[in-house]
Design an enzyme around this catalytic site. Structure first.
Site, mmCIF file in Angstrom:
data_model
loop_
_atom_site.group_PDB
_atom_site.id
_atom_site.type_symbol
_atom_site.label_atom_id
_atom_site.label_comp_id
_atom_site.label_asym_id
_atom_site.label_seq_id
_atom_site.Cartn_x
_atom_site.Cartn_y
_atom_site.Cartn_z
ATOM 1 N N ASP A 165 -0.160 -4.320 -3.736
ATOM 2 C CA ASP A 165 -1.388 -3.502 -3.722
ATOM 3 C C ASP A 165 -1.059 -2.031 -3.462
ATOM 4 O O ASP A 165 -1.589 -1.394 -2.539
ATOM 5 C CB ASP A 165 -2.370 -4.045 -2.675
ATOM 6 C CG ASP A 165 -3.791 -4.131 -3.227
ATOM 7 O OD1 ASP A 165 -3.969 -4.026 -4.458
ATOM 8 O OD2 ASP A 165 -4.727 -4.315 -2.431
ATOM 9 N N SER A 171 0.822 -1.199 0.000
ATOM 10 C CA SER A 171 0.000 0.000 0.000
ATOM 11 C C SER A 171 0.868 1.266 0.000
ATOM 12 O O SER A 171 1.587 1.520 -0.968
ATOM 13 C CB SER A 171 -0.974 -0.048 1.180
ATOM 14 O OG SER A 171 -1.973 0.923 1.017
ATOM 15 N N HIS A 179 -7.741 -5.510 0.065
ATOM 16 C CA HIS A 179 -6.504 -4.774 0.374
ATOM 17 C C HIS A 179 -5.803 -5.351 1.608
ATOM 18 O O HIS A 179 -4.582 -5.367 1.688
ATOM 19 C CB HIS A 179 -6.838 -3.296 0.596
ATOM 20 C CG HIS A 179 -5.645 -2.394 0.593
ATOM 21 N ND1 HIS A 179 -4.680 -2.426 -0.406
ATOM 22 C CD2 HIS A 179 -5.250 -1.431 1.465
ATOM 23 C CE1 HIS A 179 -3.751 -1.514 -0.147
ATOM 24 N NE2 HIS A 179 -4.070 -0.903 0.982
#
Length: 401
Positions: free
Chosen positions: A268, A245, A323
């Site tokens: 991600d 992330s 996620h």
């Protein structure tokens, strides 16, 4: 409070599948906020007496998670302690380092609201496969919580009845997640943070380089592992950076800033914090491993701007993932709580993590020139598996790329 009451007994961070036993310790070099703090995972010698450390190292991290999730601290601490308080990391705390050849190095960067232990499933697996992994705890106010030390004032020092060593003149200072202020633009904050995060990753690498070269490195935490046993045991020609992330954005910033990173695995990735002008300056291979539910067209388009005719840039998407399929939470919650809090996707989290780790290892072997057997998973890099999508599941208009 434990978390076994009425819970599935199979919950827990999965152990590493590689040939090495895994040890871990905490390293803090420099006690101030400008210092460097990371959890170190490494191949260790087998021991019957070794203890596994708590997954949540201190209760202050519960307060940080509460702040991040906009929940009441007192109530949340009880809930989080009930859900997560008894989990351990499947690694031997301060176990003796296992010498034997030179181990390649991975620097790992956590996501927004996380901290150094939240990705232990990935870090433990990489260490079990023969990597030394430093999972940095960022001090850019993007972690749920972190701490450093400040020196006590003279008055506090003299109030002690007995003389104390210099280290006892230090007291903990906690730093919690910083929210956006009302009316504050997000990009300037996140862009400043991603640059600081990359600097922190590079400093962690510099410390490992010092340890490897036999320089004296003082660990403020005196955690128990003799760092001199790692001298000359790292392969500093084979260094990768990984992150999830915001940590994925940090991977790209790191690759731009430091050529010692030979490749990056970006899980991600949240591309928003990055200046697009850095993209042409990134010369190393990148592997984007995405979840099915998090990505959107604008974010993928920014990833695609890193596509290159000459530098390998790969992307796969794991079907049925969300996620939060990359941090450890996905293994630590039962099915209904996991889905309610979006910590679990439709796919078995063990299958998803296995695919991500094996694909990462195959990519690392290819771009760090490792002589291992990770190339058995090469097809995964191209998305060749029933649970993988080559590239992305997001439909992009050709004109927008």
């Amino acid at each position: 409070m434990g978390n076994n009451g009425g819970h599935n007994n199979s919950l827990g961070v999965p152990p590493g599948k590689g040939p090495h036993q895994v040890g871990c310790t905490d390293v803090m070099v420099g006690h101030t906020v400008q210092g460097t703090f990371f959890r170190l995972y490494y191949p260790c010698q087998a021991s019957d007496s070794a203890e596994n450390p708590d997954w949540i190292p201190r209760r202050e991290y519960f307060s940080g998670l509460a702040d991040f999730m906009k929940m009441n601290r007192t109530l949340s601490e009880r809930i989080f302690n009930y859900l997560f308080g008894s989990f351990k990391i499947p690694a031997a705390w301060n176990a003796s380092f296992k010498p034997g050849g030179k181990y390649p190095v991975i620097i790992f960067s956590h996501g927004l609201g996380a901290f150094r232990t939240v990705y232990s499933a990935i870090c433990v697996e990489m260490a079990s496969q023969g990597f030394i992994v430093a999972s940095v705890e960022h001090r850019d106010e993007s972690a749920s919580a972190t701490f450093y030390y400040k020196e006590k004032s003279q008055a506090e020092q003299t109030s002690c009845q007995t003389a104390t060593p210099a280290s006892d003149n230090l007291e903990e200072e906690w730093m919690y997640y910083r929210r956006l202020k009302p009316g504050e633009l997000e990009f300037p904050l996140r862009n400043k943070q991603v640059k600081q995060r990359a600097d922190e990753c590079i400093r962690a690498l510099d410390i490992l380089t010092d340890i490897n070269s036999g320089k004296s490195v003082e660990n403020v935490l005196h955690s128990g592992l003799d760092l001199t046993t790692l001298e000359n045991c790292m392969d500093l020609c084979r260094i990768a950076v990984m992150g999830h992330s915001f940590g994925g954005a940090t991977v790209i910033e790191c690759l731009c800033k430091e050529v010692k990173f030979k490749c990056g695995v970006a899980l991600d990735t949240w591309m928003f914090p990055l200046d697009e002008e850095i993209f042409p300056r990134v010369k190393q291979p990148i592997f984007f491993i995405n979840s099915e539910k998090f990505q959107w067209a604008g974010n993928i388009i920014r990833m695609k701007k890193l596509d290159s005719a000459i530098i390998p840039r790969k992307m796969i998407t794991i079907k049925g993932t969300v996620h939060q399929s990359f941090p450890d939470f996905t293994f630590l919650t039962g099915s209904w709580i996991g889905k309610l809090l979006k910590l679990k996707g439709e796919i078995d989290p063990h299958i998803a993590m296995d695919l991500s780790n094996k694909a990462s290892l195959a990519f690392l072997q290819r771009h760090l020139s490792l002589e291992r057997d990770f190339d058995q998973w090469d097809p995964l890099i191209d998305g060749k598996d029933d649970n993988l999508i080559p590239g992305t599941n997001i439909t992009l208009l050709q004109s927008s790329i």
